[in-house]
Design a protein around this motif. Structure first.
Motif, PDB file in Angstrom:
ATOM      1  N   LEU A   4       0.799  -1.305   0.019  1.00 27.46           N
ATOM      2  CA  LEU A   4       0.030   0.015   0.044  1.00 27.46           C
ATOM      3  C   LEU A   4       0.933   1.251  -0.186  1.00 27.46           C
ATOM      4  O   LEU A   4       1.834   1.482   0.878  1.00 27.46           O
ATOM      5  CB  LEU A   4      -0.945   0.080   1.273  1.00 27.46           C
ATOM      6  N   VAL A   5       0.540   2.100  -0.764  1.00 27.04           N
ATOM      7  CA  VAL A   5       1.384   3.465  -1.008  1.00 27.04           C
ATOM      8  C   VAL A   5       0.248   4.525  -0.796  1.00 27.04           C
ATOM      9  O   VAL A   5      -0.426   4.658  -1.658  1.00 27.04           O
ATOM     10  CB  VAL A   5       2.101   3.495  -2.031  1.00 27.04           C
ATOM     11  N   GLU A   6       0.530   5.482   0.068  1.00 23.50           N
ATOM     12  CA  GLU A   6      -0.307   6.739   0.308  1.00 23.50           C
ATOM     13  C   GLU A   6       0.665   7.819  -0.477  1.00 23.50           C
ATOM     14  O   GLU A   6       1.479   8.017  -0.596  1.00 23.50           O
ATOM     15  CB  GLU A   6      -0.331   6.906   1.937  1.00 23.50           C
ATOM     16  N   SER A   7      -0.408   8.725  -0.615  1.00 23.41           N
ATOM     17  CA  SER A   7      -0.075  10.077  -1.467  1.00 23.41           C
ATOM     18  C   SER A   7      -1.149  11.000  -1.094  1.00 23.41           C
ATOM     19  O   SER A   7      -2.229  10.684  -0.499  1.00 23.41           O
ATOM     20  CB  SER A   7       0.226   9.972  -2.783  1.00 23.41           C
ATOM     21  N   GLY A   8      -0.691  12.420  -1.287  1.00 21.63           N
ATOM     22  CA  GLY A   8      -1.599  13.235  -1.319  1.00 21.63           C
ATOM     23  C   GLY A   8      -1.582  14.112   0.101  1.00 21.63           C
ATOM     24  O   GLY A   8      -2.392  15.402   0.179  1.00 21.63           O
ATOM     25  N   GLY A   9      -0.568  13.788   1.011  1.00 17.10           N
ATOM     26  CA  GLY A   9      -0.413  14.754   2.102  1.00 17.10           C
ATOM     27  C   GLY A   9       0.036  16.259   1.553  1.00 17.10           C
ATOM     28  O   GLY A   9       0.620  16.312   0.599  1.00 17.10           O
ATOM     29  N   GLY A  10       0.030  17.140   2.951  1.00 19.94           N
ATOM     30  CA  GLY A  10       0.625  18.425   2.465  1.00 19.94           C
ATOM     31  C   GLY A  10       0.334  19.271   3.518  1.00 19.94           C
ATOM     32  O   GLY A  10      -0.247  18.965   4.530  1.00 19.94           O
ATOM     33  N   LEU A  11       0.722  20.491   3.449  1.00 17.36           N
ATOM     34  CA  LEU A  11       0.437  21.593   4.119  1.00 17.36           C
ATOM     35  C   LEU A  11      -0.782  22.378   3.534  1.00 17.36           C
ATOM     36  O   LEU A  11      -1.047  22.674   2.681  1.00 17.36           O
ATOM     37  CB  LEU A  11       1.574  22.620   4.353  1.00 17.36           C
ATOM     38  N   VAL A  12      -1.767  22.815   4.583  1.00 18.90           N
ATOM     39  CA  VAL A  12      -2.966  23.293   4.315  1.00 18.90           C
ATOM     40  C   VAL A  12      -3.545  24.392   5.313  1.00 18.90           C
ATOM     41  O   VAL A  12      -3.308  23.987   6.465  1.00 18.90           O
ATOM     42  CB  VAL A  12      -4.133  22.367   3.627  1.00 18.90           C
ATOM     43  N   GLN A  13      -4.360  25.240   4.942  1.00 20.22           N
ATOM     44  CA  GLN A  13      -4.458  26.348   6.017  1.00 20.22           C
ATOM     45  C   GLN A  13      -6.042  25.790   6.486  1.00 20.22           C
ATOM     46  O   GLN A  13      -6.649  24.802   5.935  1.00 20.22           O
ATOM     47  CB  GLN A  13      -4.850  27.575   5.341  1.00 20.22           C
ATOM     48  N   ALA A  14      -6.151  26.051   7.821  1.00 18.04           N
ATOM     49  CA  ALA A  14      -7.531  25.589   8.368  1.00 18.04           C
ATOM     50  C   ALA A  14      -8.762  25.992   7.721  1.00 18.04           C
ATOM     51  O   ALA A  14      -8.752  27.291   6.928  1.00 18.04           O
ATOM     52  CB  ALA A  14      -7.646  26.227   9.966  1.00 18.04           C
ATOM     53  N   GLY A  15      -9.535  25.171   7.321  1.00 18.16           N
ATOM     54  CA  GLY A  15     -10.707  25.185   6.463  1.00 18.16           C
ATOM     55  C   GLY A  15     -10.355  24.745   5.324  1.00 18.16           C
ATOM     56  O   GLY A  15     -11.587  24.704   4.271  1.00 18.16           O
TER      57      GLY A  15
END
Length: 116
Positions: A4-15
């Motif tokens: 299994l390989v995850e992707s799509g994470g990152g830094l985002v502002q609240a909301g």
């Protein structure tokens, strides 16, 4: 064993929103269910959401109404759509495939950071 390989994470502002993906090396029907878990620094890994091979979903109370888990069987991929993100959602997110109630396969994780 299915990888299994995850992707799509990152830094985002609240909301804000992010969509995580979990790609399997073989058919996801090898698993009775697939789920997402998360672990914040200094905390235990916790359940976030799950989808069974039949499509039944369930969620942790903390994410109900904000997160949606789904699967694309043709792509052997499970998704986690995360909306209205909060700083407390910051964690490493892990995908898990359950062969049975006691035999699992885990991904390596993807980091989600939500700034206030």
């Amino acid at each position: 064993q299915v990888q299994l390989v995850e992707s799509g994470g990152g830094l985002v502002q609240a909301g804000g929103s992010l969509r995580l993906s979990c790609a399997a090396s073989k058919s996801i029907f090898n698993f009775n269910a697939m789920g997402w878990y998360r672990q914040a620094p200094g905390k235990r890994r916790e359940f976030v959401a799950q989808i069974t091979s039949g499509g039944t979903t369930n969620y942790a109370d903390s994410v109900k109404g904000r997160f949606t888990i789904s699967r694309d069987n043709a792509k052997n991929t499970v998704y986690l759509q995360m909306n209205n993100l909060k700083p407390e959602d910051t964690a490493a997110y892990y995908c898990r495939g359950a062969y049975s109630s006691s035999f699992y396969s885990w991904g390596q994780g993807t980091q989600v950071t939500v700034s206030s």
